[in-house]
Design a protein around this motif. Structure first.
Motif, short mmCIF file in Angstrom:
data_model
loop_
_atom_site.label_atom_id
_atom_site.label_comp_id
_atom_site.label_asym_id
_atom_site.label_seq_id
_atom_site.Cartn_x
_atom_site.Cartn_y
_atom_site.Cartn_z
N PHE A 34 2.79 18.22 -3.45
CA PHE A 34 3.67 18.51 -2.33
C PHE A 34 3.27 19.82 -1.64
O PHE A 34 3.23 19.92 -0.43
CB PHE A 34 5.11 18.58 -2.81
N ILE A 35 3.00 20.79 -2.51
CA ILE A 35 2.60 22.09 -1.95
C ILE A 35 1.32 21.94 -1.15
O ILE A 35 1.18 22.48 -0.05
CB ILE A 35 2.42 23.11 -3.09
N TYR B 172 -0.07 34.94 24.73
CA TYR B 172 1.06 35.80 25.11
C TYR B 172 1.39 36.81 24.02
O TYR B 172 1.85 37.90 24.30
CB TYR B 172 2.28 34.92 25.40
N SER C 98 -15.01 29.59 29.53
CA SER C 98 -15.23 29.39 30.97
C SER C 98 -15.41 30.74 31.67
O SER C 98 -16.17 30.85 32.62
CB SER C 98 -14.13 28.53 31.59
N ARG D 126 -14.29 27.11 38.83
CA ARG D 126 -15.04 27.41 37.62
C ARG D 126 -14.16 27.56 36.40
O ARG D 126 -14.60 27.33 35.27
CB ARG D 126 -15.90 28.66 37.85
N HIS D 127 -12.95 28.00 36.60
CA HIS D 127 -12.03 28.06 35.47
C HIS D 127 -10.91 27.04 35.65
O HIS D 127 -10.19 27.06 36.64
CB HIS D 127 -11.43 29.46 35.33
N HIS E 259 -10.75 28.94 27.19
CA HIS E 259 -10.47 29.89 28.26
C HIS E 259 -11.58 30.95 28.31
O HIS E 259 -12.18 31.21 29.36
CB HIS E 259 -9.10 30.53 28.00
N ARG F 83 7.28 31.92 33.55
CA ARG F 83 6.89 31.33 32.27
C ARG F 83 7.59 30.00 32.00
O ARG F 83 7.08 29.17 31.26
CB ARG F 83 7.14 32.31 31.12
N LYS G 89 8.61 13.67 7.19
CA LYS G 89 7.27 13.16 6.91
C LYS G 89 7.22 12.27 5.69
O LYS G 89 6.45 11.33 5.63
CB LYS G 89 6.30 14.34 6.73
N GLU H 244 3.82 32.86 5.39
CA GLU H 244 4.39 31.56 5.12
C GLU H 244 3.82 30.84 3.90
O GLU H 244 4.58 30.43 3.04
CB GLU H 244 4.36 30.68 6.36
N VAL I 138 -2.64 22.01 10.08
CA VAL I 138 -2.69 21.12 11.24
C VAL I 138 -1.95 21.77 12.40
O VAL I 138 -2.43 21.85 13.52
CB VAL I 138 -2.08 19.75 10.90
N ASN I 139 -0.79 22.31 12.11
CA ASN I 139 0.00 22.94 13.17
C ASN I 139 -0.75 24.08 13.84
O ASN I 139 -0.69 24.26 15.03
CB ASN I 139 1.31 23.48 12.60
N LEU J 112 2.03 20.50 2.10
CA LEU J 112 2.70 21.49 2.93
C LEU J 112 1.66 22.37 3.61
O LEU J 112 1.72 22.65 4.80
CB LEU J 112 3.63 22.33 2.04
N LEU K 148 12.12 24.02 1.97
CA LEU K 148 11.24 23.70 3.09
C LEU K 148 12.06 23.53 4.36
O LEU K 148 11.75 24.07 5.42
CB LEU K 148 10.47 22.42 2.75
N VAL L 131 -3.01 22.55 16.26
CA VAL L 131 -2.36 21.82 17.34
C VAL L 131 -1.62 22.77 18.27
O VAL L 131 -1.72 22.68 19.49
CB VAL L 131 -1.40 20.76 16.77
N ASN M 164 0.87 15.21 19.44
CA ASN M 164 1.84 16.27 19.71
C ASN M 164 3.25 15.88 19.26
O ASN M 164 4.00 16.68 18.73
CB ASN M 164 1.95 16.55 21.23
N PHE N 69 12.72 22.24 -3.76
CA PHE N 69 11.60 22.64 -2.92
C PHE N 69 11.77 22.10 -1.51
O PHE N 69 11.56 22.78 -0.52
CB PHE N 69 10.29 22.18 -3.53
N ASP O 51 -1.47 30.51 23.93
CA ASP O 51 -1.78 30.96 25.29
C ASP O 51 -2.08 32.45 25.35
O ASP O 51 -2.34 32.98 26.42
CB ASP O 51 -0.67 30.57 26.27
N VAL P 216 0.09 20.51 6.43
CA VAL P 216 0.97 20.48 7.60
C VAL P 216 0.81 21.77 8.40
O VAL P 216 0.65 21.78 9.61
CB VAL P 216 2.43 20.30 7.18
N ASP Q 82 -0.18 36.49 34.55
CA ASP Q 82 -0.94 35.50 33.79
C ASP Q 82 -0.31 35.31 32.41
O ASP Q 82 0.17 36.28 31.82
CB ASP Q 82 -2.39 35.96 33.61
N ARG Q 83 -0.35 34.10 31.91
CA ARG Q 83 0.34 33.81 30.65
C ARG Q 83 -0.21 34.65 29.50
O ARG Q 83 0.52 34.91 28.54
CB ARG Q 83 0.26 32.32 30.31
#
Lengths: 706, 706
Positions: free
Chosen positions: B3-4, B23, B653, A189-190, B650, A457, A73, B70, B13-14, B7, A7, B17, A64, A3, B21, B10, B456-457
């Motif tokens: 474990f799963i 795109y 605002s 403002r932004h 974004h 970018r 991990k 995933e 969380v990602n 996983l 992964l 985090v 981050n 596993f 943007d 993780v 713009d991004r």
């Protein structure tokens, strides 16, 4: 185990699939292969002391950075393995107190604590902790552990600022990576995420100031409508330790103050600036101060009122003084009506003013006396104003080194200038010592870099131009840093630590600026680019409004030779340097060949050190640059599988453009100069494909950056 | 299992985090929670028949789309569960042959094959397969399975194009999301990844053409230097099924051809265009053709030579005809020297030309007769030229609906126009039937949308303005689509399928355009924005160069009332509509209130349907818009934990800016019109905070988009 293996596979596949547009710069935090125990420890259990917006940034950064560890991990280790806290908060025995005491406010210490087995980051300030945190994370990413002695780092230069030549309409003068990232219309403002990311990137390399606006300034930025916007940016940047500065248009009292004059000795003008400063500091209590370009290239200045540069600078200095502000007054002053060699004018103007500036004025001097050429001898002012704090102005954006598409790692250029010996106080009076204040005992020190950042970018157009922003930060922090170390660190943070990639590409980077000199302006040639946009070769540029904006003024080519005679038989700009340099550079025997045509007018057939004629040497230099730019393509192609596809492809196409343009430069220049030399192009050199008229007819439209 | 579980953690969380943007637009491919078996099957084992650059794109897209799975990878099922292939390549029994035969070349079928238990995507062309693939992936992401009947989709409009009002210096007229994504300087040598991503996004919603340049055209784009660049883009776009078009400046034969005239009946001019077309097609064999703005707002055109619009269009049509090209000739022609109501001019100019255009000309008509106002009645030309193919021009960029920062989902605006009945052939003669050609039996059909895309991004400035690009694509494919379905699909693809998010936000989107009408131009008011940049209110705009560019021309406010009388007692623009509409709209009793002041001059005290005066109704509409924009903030705030932080912040605002500007509009307009009505602001309405002079003094600098 199966596993876990699958992964790993998933993650590896993702690395290849996920597009990398370069936005994350040198803060990639890509997973470390087979992380060592200390790396795992430091990233998995941390204790951060203190409480402030800056401390919050530290916590976020550590969060981050956990991305570096994904496949590891499982090794998670408990015990506050990384401890981050200010000196007073540490409460530990056996810390290296004396070394810590020597740190400046922005300095930091990183060391392994013997008693607790913790890795410790400490500082006198939260900002120092932020700097130390970035350093720890950089060490982790690059796999460089902290030695037993620990790491004690303080910046050698106080004000480490970027200069944005950004206009309020978002065009960027000499900007080649899109448009200004300051969206003035949306501010205040932004608040775009990019402003945070900008500040974070700068903090991660120790930059602590930003001049938001173009030196060719617009007074509008000093009106309340825009000050509110500036304040919004300053508020974002503050926790990252970044102060905001503005360019002050000298005629602002007339344009927005409705006064009849901007005479710096006029008391109404002085009051106007005093009140304007008071107003600005109400918006931004820690406003950094002003940068001023005056009496140059059409900008207004004290000359308009027959006053000196010191009169102008001191008036502004008085205005910001009560608030702790500073004035960075540019020495880039020259005049098309002055008959003297442009090379000499800044020195002639400023040297007599040494000691006449108020204590919160620093004179901002470009690295060379002409204008950010691929190679220039250091500016003679660096050896000429011992009583005045002088700061360095480097140009990170590549106005004269191929704009967006040419790979030119600039750290060697910066390093060359910083290591140059002025001989002002005898041997060992390097420019770096002028800049860090140690030569003449100045505390007030600064460095400016003209930014290469835009809306592209990847921020900088060329992915490798990120390295120049990075290198500038490193050298502003420590002007004695080595280009090689900077290149290696940047590559490892930005792409991979795989030495099969890092070593050859580092070599390519370190050679790249010399390569550009070879295919653009070898042997001391300078200012032979196309007019106005400065894109591509233009050795034929002549006439027009200003002789000092032509190429013929600088290369002086004729049938009897080429080069600008700056010895006693010529303009004698050489007299502005210290005697050892005058002596070395005025003789054809001892002048370094890279400065030959900078200081001498030399006949085409004159033999150089290798016995070959000047003409042959010139041609061979051009060919060498072309050859190297071609080799770079092959080297890069061999890296295809070592990095992500998106950045690989982007860089490849830019390297191909660079090679084409290197050939363009070689062919245009050899065809042009060949008219005068009337000597054949050496056999080893590829013949130009077209005649001179062809090259002169090339007129690209809508070139960015003007 | 532990474990799963970890996983999963993780990955979760990602998700939080990892900054988003925007795109990736509506192609997020975020992981599906608890994917159903058919979703897993379709994504994990596929068979793709055929071999072409477009087929390669399909394979790549399916690879990208695996990200949706995933957390479900373990369910991987074998058996070519998804089969993609052209009709002729399928080799299967029991396929719905007759339905497939009815597909157009770009159409596709998606169905579950009974025999093989495969999900099948088929088409007559590779492009149809690409469209079908995107559709399947959209179904998977939104969790909509294919019904037993299958899905058989053909576009109802042939040319579905974006119009970029992008200049060669990368400024964008009426562009509010940065600058042009076309980096002309780097083209053709650098092909940016963003060009691929642009084409992919368009293909994913069925857009098959792009006009690269501004209708206010620059002849330079027709020179070889730029045609090489255009070719490079065309080469990128081709596998995505996207054709390139250019705007043709009518005076090009003079400007770049050095001819003395651009008279469309001059044979030298005709030859010049013929040769220019031949040249273009050598670069781009599938070049789409030209878009032309002539004789309008200072642009040159056939009027300069006393020729008709048909003379001009036909000349260009002849030039591109041999190559299969088309001409989209804009009907947006009006003249400040024509004394008649601007509303009537295009009709007066074009109706007499019905049937006079060559067969490869289509007349491009804006949705309304004035100019992309928040609300306009449909353009009378749609009911007036049965013998001429007419295409719709929508404006996706929000020139008149708050620029970058105002949330205004435009599908309801587009839908309102498409569903409007022209009555040309009796009841049920909707504009959509003119556009899809069914009403008058035209095969040649098209729709244009003025793009809102920039550097713009997130491409479009406001994250929610991505929805307008998306909606335009959906409606160009099928003008009978419903706004609600489009909104729901876009939300699910772009953010999440969580109904706690989708339902309230869909409601907010669907109401947003009406909200903008309320706080900007309720009850049929129009063209009362600030001059030049069109940012913010400007009901006081008057005088100047052109009456038809002022606000007072359109609102006609005085003490006796407000509104433009377009009935028989006024300009009688109403006569340009079919009788049932004339009758309904000329009477104050029957005119819909939303068009009241568009067609009538009404006294301030006149009672409307609710018994309240016009003035009170006006004020209440303004207040309603403000209230709704304020409520949107609260609704959005309740979504904080349902989506990623970056986009959440974004959008928040921008919603706050929108509310501030809604108040600005309300206060400025009520203060201005109140001078004339001399009636008190109703109690339920928040009083303006400032006097008229205050609002008139607001002069924002450097507003983007001009």
């Amino acid at each position: 185990m199966k596993f876990i293996y699958s992964l790993f596979l998933v993650i590896l596949v993702n690395l290849q699939v996920v597009a990398n547009d370069g936005y994350k710069l040198w803060l990639q935090y890509y997973p470390i292969e087979q992380a060592a125990s200390w790396q795992v420890s430091a990233l998995t259990d941390q204790k951060i002391l203190g409480n402030s917006p800056t401390i919050d940034l530290i916590k976020k950064e550590l969060e981050n950075a956990k991305a570096m560890l994904e496949p590891n991990k499982k090794k998670h280790q408990k015990g506050n393995n990384l401890l981050i806290g200010k000196v007073g908060d540490l409460n530990l025995n056996h810390i290296p107190t004396s070394q810590i005491e020597q740190l400046t406010d922005e300095g930091y210490a990183i060391f392994n604590h013997i008693g607790s087995r913790q890795l410790i980051v400490t500082s006198k300030t939260d900002l120092g902790l932020l700097y130390g945190t970035f350093k720890v994370l950089q060490l982790i990413q690059t796999g460089n552990s902290v030695s037993n002695e620990g790491l004690f780092e303080s910046p050698k230069v106080k004000h480490r600022v970027l200069n944005h030549w950004d206009n309020l309409d978002r065009t960027v003068e000499r900007g080649y990576s899109g448009f200004s990232i300051w969206n003035w219309h949306r501010l205040p403002r932004h608040i775009d995420q990019q402003y945070h990311d900008y500040a974070r990137a700068n903090a991660s390399i120790g930059i602590n100031g930003t001049v938001l606006t173009n030196v060719n300034a617009n007074a509008l930025v000093l009106t309340p409508e825009y000050l509110e916007k500036v304040k919004a940016l300053a508020d974002v940047f503050r926790p990252y330790g970044i102060k905001v500065y503005l360019t002050a248009r000298f005629s602002s009292p007339i344009e927005i103050g409705k006064l009849p004059t901007a005479d710096p000795l006029d008391s109404e003008v002085q009051s106007w600036w005093n009140e304007k400063a008071n107003e600005i500091y109400q918006y931004i209590p820690d406003f950094g101060g002003f940068v001023v370009k005056a009496d140059s290239e059409g900008q207004p200045g004290p000359h308009n009122y027959k006053r000196t540069q010191a009169d102008g600078a001191n008036m502004l200095a008085d205005a910001v003084k009560p608030h702790g502000g500073i004035v960075m007054w540019r020495a880039f002053v020259y005049n098309e009506h002055t008959p003297d060699d442009r090379h000499k004018q800044a020195y002639n103007e400023f040297k007599p003013l040494d000691g006449k500036f108020k204590e919160n004025v620093i004179v901002q001097v470009k690295n060379g006396a002409i204008d950010f050429q691929p190679r220039e001898p250091f500016h003679p002012l660096f050896g000429a104003m011992p009583q005045t704090p002088l700061m360095m102005e480097f140009q990170i954006t590549q106005e004269y080194l191929g704009h967006d598409t040419h790979l030119a790692f600039l750290a060697p250029l910066f390093e060359e200038v910083l290591k140059a010996d002025t001989y002002t106080q005898g041997n060992g009076s390097e420019v770096a010592k002028v800049i860090d204040g140690s030569l003449h005992g100045h505390d007030f020190t600064a460095m400016a870099g003209v930014a290469n950042i835009g809306t592209d970018r990847n921020w900088t157009g060329h992915h490798f131009h990120q390295a120049n922003w990075f290198a500038y930060g490193r050298l502003a922090w420590n002007p004695y840093s080595s280009s090689e170390e900077i290149a290696e660190e940047w590559l490892k943070l930005t792409f991979t630590s795989n030495s099969d990639f890092v070593n050859p590409i580092k070599k390519m980077m370190l050679n790249s600026r010399e390569m550009v000199v070879n295919y653009m302006t070898p042997l001391g040639l300078h200012h032979i680019m196309a007019e106005s946009h400065h894109y591509g070769p233009g050795p034929w540029v002549t006439g027009g409004r200003r002789a000092d904006w032509t190429a013929t003024y600088y290369h002086q080519a004729s049938e009897d030779g080429v080069g600008f005679d700056r010895t006693k038989t010529g303009s004698n700009a050489l007299e502005q340097y210290a005697t050892p340099l005058q002596e070395a550079w005025e003789s054809l025997e001892t002048v370094p060949e890279e400065y030959l045509l900078w200081f001498h007018h030399v006949s085409w057939s004159a033999p150089l050190k290798n016995g070959k004629s000047l003409w042959d040497n010139l041609a061979l230099h051009y060919q060498k640059g072309v050859d190297e730019s071609r080799e770079n393509i092959a080297i890069w192609k061999s890296m295809e599988r070592k990095i992500d596809h998106e950045r690989y492809t982007h860089v490849l196409s830019f390297l191909q453009i660079q090679n084409q343009e290197a050939i363009w430069w070689k062919d245009a220049c050899l065809t042009y100069f060949g008219q005068f030399s009337q000597m054949p192009i050496p056999e080893e050199v590829e013949k130009p494909l077209h005649d001179l008229e062809y090259y002169q007819r090339i007129k690209p439209k809508n070139v960015p950056g003007i």
